[in-house]
Design a protein around this motif. Sequence first.
Motif, short mmCIF file in Angstrom:
data_model
loop_
_atom_site.label_atom_id
_atom_site.label_comp_id
_atom_site.label_asym_id
_atom_site.label_seq_id
_atom_site.Cartn_x
_atom_site.Cartn_y
_atom_site.Cartn_z
N LYS A 10 41.32 33.74 40.27
CA LYS A 10 40.06 33.18 39.77
C LYS A 10 38.88 34.11 40.03
O LYS A 10 37.95 34.16 39.24
N THR A 11 38.91 34.82 41.16
CA THR A 11 37.78 35.69 41.49
C THR A 11 37.85 36.98 40.69
O THR A 11 38.91 37.37 40.18
N LYS A 12 36.73 37.66 40.61
CA LYS A 12 36.66 38.94 39.90
C LYS A 12 37.69 39.93 40.47
O LYS A 12 38.39 40.61 39.72
N ASP A 13 37.79 39.99 41.80
CA ASP A 13 38.73 40.92 42.44
C ASP A 13 40.18 40.56 42.14
O ASP A 13 41.01 41.44 41.89
N ASP A 14 40.50 39.26 42.19
CA ASP A 14 41.88 38.84 41.90
C ASP A 14 42.25 39.09 40.44
O ASP A 14 43.36 39.53 40.13
N ILE A 15 41.32 38.82 39.54
CA ILE A 15 41.57 39.08 38.11
C ILE A 15 41.75 40.57 37.88
O ILE A 15 42.65 40.99 37.13
N ALA A 16 40.95 41.40 38.52
CA ALA A 16 41.11 42.85 38.41
C ALA A 16 42.47 43.29 38.96
O ALA A 16 43.11 44.19 38.40
N LYS A 19 45.07 42.44 36.35
CA LYS A 19 44.98 43.42 35.25
C LYS A 19 45.65 44.73 35.65
O LYS A 19 46.40 45.32 34.85
N THR A 48 39.34 42.50 26.37
CA THR A 48 38.69 41.22 26.62
C THR A 48 39.35 40.45 27.77
O THR A 48 39.17 39.24 27.89
N ASP A 51 40.65 36.85 28.65
CA ASP A 51 40.29 35.78 27.73
C ASP A 51 41.47 35.04 27.09
O ASP A 51 41.36 33.85 26.83
#
Length: 158
Positions: A10-16, A19, A48, A51
Amino acid sequence: MSQISIINAKTKDDIAAVKAVFIDYMAFIEDYLGQSLCFQGTDAEFATFPDIYDALLLVRLDGEAVAACGIKPFKPGICELKRLYCRPAGRGHRLGQRLTERAISQAKTLGYSQMFLDTDAGLTHANKIYEALGFKDIDRYYDNPMGCSRYMALDLKD
């Protein structure tokens, strides 16, 4: 003993981190198959990111991101298990199975009644996991120019 955590990214770091695992997956699978997966719209997917996904799952082993997968809507009531991959540093801990089990649970929580996936018949370890968890072979469900793909589905209704 190793510390393993499987979380919803959920966090920016976890999503990165998810990816980055997905990009490693793309390099692995394109090398394995000897061809690009661009027919799946991967350029737009990564431009994106995240998304197109309803959920992203991330596995950390002793704090290091080592595995991930995504749950992507396909059509009403049906989702796809996408980009499940475990980096070499995470192998040997049954993370593929554990991650798939968590994705199935998450898909049920999201209200899906079926989960689809595609894999390659030569990825025997992945195929064994899917078969053991009850996935069954189905007809091709999307336009895929690769003839080596295996299509599977799991009924998520209890």
